[in-house]
Scaffold this active site. Structure first.
Site, mmCIF file in Angstrom:
data_model
loop_
_atom_site.group_PDB
_atom_site.id
_atom_site.type_symbol
_atom_site.label_atom_id
_atom_site.label_comp_id
_atom_site.label_asym_id
_atom_site.label_seq_id
_atom_site.Cartn_x
_atom_site.Cartn_y
_atom_site.Cartn_z
ATOM 1 N N GLU A 1 -8.677 1.485 -1.880
ATOM 2 C CA GLU A 1 -9.312 1.187 -0.590
ATOM 3 C C GLU A 1 -10.190 2.335 -0.098
ATOM 4 O O GLU A 1 -9.808 3.508 -0.174
ATOM 5 C CB GLU A 1 -8.206 0.904 0.443
ATOM 6 C CG GLU A 1 -8.754 0.642 1.825
ATOM 7 C CD GLU A 1 -7.653 0.367 2.834
ATOM 8 O OE1 GLU A 1 -6.605 -0.186 2.459
ATOM 9 O OE2 GLU A 1 -7.846 0.722 4.012
ATOM 10 N N ARG B 1 -13.291 -5.673 3.482
ATOM 11 C CA ARG B 1 -12.147 -5.610 4.414
ATOM 12 C C ARG B 1 -12.556 -5.102 5.793
ATOM 13 O O ARG B 1 -12.006 -4.136 6.320
ATOM 14 C CB ARG B 1 -10.984 -4.829 3.805
ATOM 15 C CG ARG B 1 -11.309 -3.572 3.077
ATOM 16 C CD ARG B 1 -10.087 -2.970 2.463
ATOM 17 N NE ARG B 1 -8.896 -3.158 3.245
ATOM 18 C CZ ARG B 1 -8.643 -2.555 4.403
ATOM 19 N NH1 ARG B 1 -9.509 -1.707 4.912
ATOM 20 N NH2 ARG B 1 -7.517 -2.798 5.041
ATOM 21 N N GLU C 1 -13.551 -1.242 6.511
ATOM 22 C CA GLU C 1 -13.013 -1.194 7.879
ATOM 23 C C GLU C 1 -13.924 -0.443 8.839
ATOM 24 O O GLU C 1 -13.781 -0.578 10.044
ATOM 25 C CB GLU C 1 -11.586 -0.633 7.892
ATOM 26 C CG GLU C 1 -11.470 0.827 7.536
ATOM 27 C CD GLU C 1 -10.031 1.300 7.440
ATOM 28 O OE1 GLU C 1 -9.255 0.682 6.684
ATOM 29 O OE2 GLU C 1 -9.679 2.276 8.112
ATOM 30 N N GLU D 1 -3.948 -7.530 5.304
ATOM 31 C CA GLU D 1 -3.146 -6.375 5.747
ATOM 32 C C GLU D 1 -2.373 -6.763 7.008
ATOM 33 O O GLU D 1 -2.916 -7.396 7.920
ATOM 34 C CB GLU D 1 -4.078 -5.200 6.053
ATOM 35 C CG GLU D 1 -3.355 -3.963 6.518
ATOM 36 C CD GLU D 1 -4.320 -2.819 6.863
ATOM 37 O OE1 GLU D 1 -5.490 -3.100 7.200
ATOM 38 O OE2 GLU D 1 -3.889 -1.662 6.800
ATOM 39 N N HIS E 1 -9.120 6.385 2.439
ATOM 40 C CA HIS E 1 -9.571 6.619 3.818
ATOM 41 C C HIS E 1 -10.889 7.406 3.852
ATOM 42 O O HIS E 1 -11.077 8.305 4.690
ATOM 43 C CB HIS E 1 -8.472 7.350 4.591
ATOM 44 C CG HIS E 1 -8.348 6.909 6.016
ATOM 45 N ND1 HIS E 1 -8.251 5.600 6.388
ATOM 46 C CD2 HIS E 1 -8.307 7.620 7.168
ATOM 47 C CE1 HIS E 1 -8.156 5.515 7.693
ATOM 48 N NE2 HIS E 1 -8.206 6.724 8.204
ATOM 49 N N TYR F 1 -3.346 11.615 5.541
ATOM 50 C CA TYR F 1 -3.512 10.266 6.072
ATOM 51 C C TYR F 1 -2.474 9.308 5.474
ATOM 52 O O TYR F 1 -2.299 9.251 4.270
ATOM 53 C CB TYR F 1 -4.920 9.709 5.777
ATOM 54 C CG TYR F 1 -4.958 8.239 6.104
ATOM 55 C CD1 TYR F 1 -4.997 7.816 7.420
ATOM 56 C CD2 TYR F 1 -4.843 7.280 5.096
ATOM 57 C CE1 TYR F 1 -4.938 6.474 7.742
ATOM 58 C CE2 TYR F 1 -4.798 5.936 5.404
ATOM 59 C CZ TYR F 1 -4.845 5.540 6.730
ATOM 60 O OH TYR F 1 -4.779 4.212 7.042
ATOM 61 N N TRP G 1 -16.685 13.387 5.931
ATOM 62 C CA TRP G 1 -16.248 12.107 5.381
ATOM 63 C C TRP G 1 -16.823 10.964 6.154
ATOM 64 O O TRP G 1 -17.393 11.176 7.207
ATOM 65 C CB TRP G 1 -14.712 12.005 5.366
ATOM 66 C CG TRP G 1 -14.082 12.138 6.696
ATOM 67 C CD1 TRP G 1 -14.449 13.027 7.689
ATOM 68 C CD2 TRP G 1 -12.995 11.407 7.221
ATOM 69 N NE1 TRP G 1 -13.640 12.880 8.754
ATOM 70 C CE2 TRP G 1 -12.729 11.910 8.514
ATOM 71 C CE3 TRP G 1 -12.191 10.386 6.706
ATOM 72 C CZ2 TRP G 1 -11.711 11.411 9.308
ATOM 73 C CZ3 TRP G 1 -11.183 9.901 7.512
ATOM 74 C CH2 TRP G 1 -10.945 10.411 8.800
ATOM 75 N N ASP H 1 -4.932 3.737 -0.144
ATOM 76 C CA ASP H 1 -6.071 3.880 0.776
ATOM 77 C C ASP H 1 -6.546 5.339 0.758
ATOM 78 O O ASP H 1 -5.831 6.246 1.193
ATOM 79 C CB ASP H 1 -5.601 3.501 2.193
ATOM 80 C CG ASP H 1 -6.738 3.493 3.215
ATOM 81 O OD1 ASP H 1 -7.871 3.866 2.859
ATOM 82 O OD2 ASP H 1 -6.472 3.114 4.378
ATOM 83 N N ARG I 1 0.861 -1.193 0.000
ATOM 84 C CA ARG I 1 0.000 0.000 0.000
ATOM 85 C C ARG I 1 0.893 1.237 0.000
ATOM 86 O O ARG I 1 1.841 1.312 0.783
ATOM 87 C CB ARG I 1 -0.871 -0.007 1.259
ATOM 88 C CG ARG I 1 -1.886 1.106 1.293
ATOM 89 C CD ARG I 1 -2.579 1.211 2.644
ATOM 90 N NE ARG I 1 -1.915 2.168 3.506
ATOM 91 C CZ ARG I 1 -2.449 2.676 4.632
ATOM 92 N NH1 ARG I 1 -3.638 2.284 5.026
ATOM 93 N NH2 ARG I 1 -1.785 3.536 5.366
HETATM 94 O O1 KDG Z 1 -7.584 3.102 13.903
HETATM 95 C C1 KDG Z 1 -7.684 3.512 12.590
HETATM 96 C C2 KDG Z 1 -6.787 2.665 11.727
HETATM 97 O O2 KDG Z 1 -7.064 1.327 11.929
HETATM 98 C C3 KDG Z 1 -6.900 2.999 10.282
HETATM 99 O O3 KDG Z 1 -6.561 4.346 10.119
HETATM 100 C C4 KDG Z 1 -5.969 2.134 9.465
HETATM 101 O O4 KDG Z 1 -7.098 2.738 7.431
HETATM 102 C C5 KDG Z 1 -6.392 1.980 8.050
HETATM 103 C C6 KDG Z 1 -5.892 0.790 7.357
HETATM 104 O O5 KDG Z 1 -6.311 0.603 6.229
HETATM 105 O O6 KDG Z 1 -5.112 0.063 7.939
HETATM 106 MG MG MG Z 2 -7.811 1.844 5.597
#
Ligand code: KDG
Ligand code: MG
Length: 401
Positions: A235, A282, A261, A338, A211, A161, A401, A209, A149
């Protein structure tokens, strides 16, 4: 009944980062360990476990995992959410550990046995420049990673991020506030992947990612702009609440999509899976209620050719990482896992967890999860308040978001 639960102990510890762990002991002395860590809201889960859930478990039969899951999930009436489903995950994982130990079998064996020799895994490469991200990705490739990633700092923003964080003007025990804008982000990420492909070639699997930061049409543009670089997946492009938005991405792009997530139960995942709006689901085993819920999500995903890519950040403990890999090994529609290494102090408190060998994760054949908690060591690392960062736009508003 030697499987009667006689003790339930919640452990909050901070060996480098906070974890909420659980130890459930049965009358015969066999015990199981679980993890309900919810980054930034750890004590809410610990209180739920200690004050609300532990009294319900004493005297129950540890063998009845499904019944206990339904009893705790339905019993609250309030339908879970991240706090209660993380607490439920801690219980569920510990009960599966007990079952494995009683059967004298590793958990993957109880879940159906190995479908593969190891779980293909990815880790995180980041940097403040394209060159730094590329160098970090190269180091992981040299260690044997086959999927990486990649995140980078976005010019004109603060604390992007995944690209590292500068010192926090609000003090280290308050949330860091990122400054983020979509336009520079949308211009930068395709250029990052153009750079990565020109430096690293086409053989390595790369992805990114988002996010959950983009609007539907922005996410569609990014997915389309990234097509030439053949991402393994993109992601979490969108916030989790509005499933129909994912159709807009699909209408514009063939970049595979991973999501999940922030989902906390199977029903939240279902619309994206059954409409085939994503390619990888995921969820986080520690937030969806553990192995019991995750294997149902995997089973329904199998019907729609969606693969699993369970969340495996460093903010869940090696116990959940072990649960991930046991399930990965037994899941036919497993995609990728991951995995981010923990600080070394973590291994003083939690023994066991997956091992990385040439791009794949494996677990030992020890009965159950193959993990244990050193309670004395856990006491040496008391809880320290910590928060996830928040995101503001250039005009000072909190990002939607
Ligand atoms: O606690 C938040 C994290 O788990 C997150 O920011 C990690 O986005 C994340 C990832 O894909 O691992
Ligand atoms: Mg993530």
């Amino acid at each position: 009944m030697d499987t009667r639960i006689v003790d339930v102990k919640t452990v909050v510890t901070c060996p480098g980062r906070n974890f909420v762990l659980l130890k459930i002991t049965t009358e015969s002395g066999v015990y199981g360990v679980g993890d309900g860590t919810l980054n930034g809201r750890e004590l809410a889960v610990a209180e739920a476990l200690d004050k609300h859930i532990a009294p319900l478990l004493i005297g129950r039969d540890a063998d009845q995992i499904e019944d206990t899951w339904q009893y705790l999930f339905r019993g609250s009436y309030w339908r879970g959410g991240p706090v209660l489903n993380s607490a439920l995950a801690a219980v569920d994982t510990a009960l599966w550990d007990i079952k494995g130990k009683r059967a004298n079998m590793p958990l993957y064996s109880i879940l159906g046995g190995k479908t593969r020799h190891g779980a293909l895994c990815y880790t995180h490469a980041s940097g403040s420049t394209f060159e730094e991200t590329t160098d970090n990705a190269r180091k992981f490739i040299e260690r044997g990673f086959k999927v990486v990633r990649c995140q980078t700092e976005i010019p004109g923003t603060v604390g992007t991020y995944g690209a590292g964080q500068s010192s926090n003007p609000h003090g280290e025990s308050l949330p860091f506030e990122e400054r983020w804008e979509p336009s520079p982000y949308l211009r930068t990420i395709p250029k990052l992947f153009e750079h990565l492909r020109s430096e690293l070639g086409d053989d390595i699997e790369l992805f990114h990612d988002v996010h959950e930061r983009l609007t539907p049409i922005q996410a569609a543009r990014l997915a389309k702009d990234l097509e030439p670089y053949h991402l393994f997946f993109l992601e979490d492009p969108l916030r989790p609440e509005h499933h129909a938005s994912f159709r807009i991405i699909r209408q514009h792009s063939t970049t595979p999509i991973g999501m999940g997530e922030l989902f906390t139960n199977k029903w939240e995942c279902l619309p994206l899976i059954q409409e085939q709006l994503i390619d990888f689901i995921r969820c986080d085993l520690a937030h969806v209620g553990g192995i019991t819920e995750a294997r149902k999500i995997a089973a329904v995903s199998e019907c729609f050719q969606v693969q699993t890519a369970w969340h495996g950040p460093p903010d869940i403990s090696p116990i959940t990482h072990a649960a991930n890999v046991h399930l990965d090994l037994a899941t036919p529609n497993f995609g990728v896992q991951e995995w981010v290494e923990h600080p070394t102090e973590v291994s003083e408190v939690i023994h066991g967890g997956p091992t990385f060998v040439d791009g794949y994760l494996t677990v030992t054949d020890a009965p159950g999860l193959g993990c244990d908690i050193d309670l004395e060591a856990a006491n040496r690392f008391p809880y320290q308040r910590a928060y996830l960062p928040t995101v503001r736009r250039a005009d000072g508003s909190v990002h939607d978001w």
